[in-house]
Design a protein around this motif. Structure first.
Motif, PDB file in Angstrom:
ATOM      1  N   GLY A 154     -14.745  65.553  23.448  1.00  0.00           N
ATOM      2  CA  GLY A 154     -16.077  64.649  23.806  1.00  0.00           C
ATOM      3  C   GLY A 154     -16.294  64.376  24.943  1.00  0.00           C
ATOM      4  O   GLY A 154     -17.060  63.674  25.394  1.00  0.00           O
ATOM      5  N   VAL A 155     -15.591  64.861  26.205  1.00  0.00           N
ATOM      6  CA  VAL A 155     -15.797  64.673  27.214  1.00  0.00           C
ATOM      7  C   VAL A 155     -17.381  65.464  27.642  1.00  0.00           C
ATOM      8  O   VAL A 155     -17.628  66.408  27.235  1.00  0.00           O
ATOM      9  N   SER A 156     -18.196  64.673  28.321  1.00  0.00           N
ATOM     10  CA  SER A 156     -19.591  65.214  28.662  1.00  0.00           C
ATOM     11  C   SER A 156     -19.468  66.420  29.493  1.00  0.00           C
ATOM     12  O   SER A 156     -18.808  66.388  30.413  1.00  0.00           O
ATOM     13  N   PRO A 157     -20.103  67.524  29.109  1.00  0.00           N
ATOM     14  CA  PRO A 157     -20.087  68.735  30.039  1.00  0.00           C
ATOM     15  C   PRO A 157     -20.780  68.320  31.500  1.00  0.00           C
ATOM     16  O   PRO A 157     -20.256  68.839  32.491  1.00  0.00           O
ATOM     17  N   SER A 158     -21.533  67.272  31.712  1.00  0.00           N
ATOM     18  CA  SER A 158     -21.713  67.065  32.881  1.00  0.00           C
ATOM     19  C   SER A 158     -20.875  66.477  33.942  1.00  0.00           C
ATOM     20  O   SER A 158     -20.881  66.264  35.207  1.00  0.00           O
ATOM     21  N   GLU A 206     -11.490  72.679  26.502  1.00  0.00           N
ATOM     22  CA  GLU A 206     -10.484  71.705  25.613  1.00  0.00           C
ATOM     23  C   GLU A 206     -11.225  70.218  25.592  1.00  0.00           C
ATOM     24  O   GLU A 206     -11.300  69.573  24.677  1.00  0.00           O
ATOM     25  N   LEU A 207     -11.383  70.074  26.841  1.00  0.00           N
ATOM     26  CA  LEU A 207     -12.077  68.425  27.259  1.00  0.00           C
ATOM     27  C   LEU A 207     -13.347  68.527  26.630  1.00  0.00           C
ATOM     28  O   LEU A 207     -13.775  67.144  25.922  1.00  0.00           O
ATOM     29  N   GLY A 208     -14.375  69.578  26.432  1.00  0.00           N
ATOM     30  CA  GLY A 208     -15.304  69.371  25.820  1.00  0.00           C
ATOM     31  C   GLY A 208     -15.350  68.957  24.606  1.00  0.00           C
ATOM     32  O   GLY A 208     -16.084  68.431  23.639  1.00  0.00           O
TER      33      GLY A 208
END
Length: 67
Positions: free
Chosen positions: A13-17, A8-10
């Protein structure tokens, strides 16, 4: 966090890193003395040898827990 929340964070737009999923990231406590555990089981009405399960966390459907 759980994998479903990471996905959900991905999507948001949160970067996978910047996302990590750590399973069993808390060191469990050492076992209690046998007498202490037996007394607690008796107080809770759990028979000797009866199976028990402890879940720590938010009970939610994305974690596969009944709600």
């Amino acid at each position: 966090m759980c994998r479903a929340f990471a996905v959900e964070l991905g999507r948001l737009g949160v970067s996978p890193s910047r996302i990590s999923v750590l399973h069993n990231s808390v060191e469990p406590f050492p076992p209690r003395p046998a007498g202490e555990s037996a007394a607690l089981r008796e107080r809770l009405g759990i028979p000797p040898g009866g199976k028990t399960l402890l879940v720590i966390g938010r009970l939610s459907s994305e974690k596969g827990m009944p709600t």
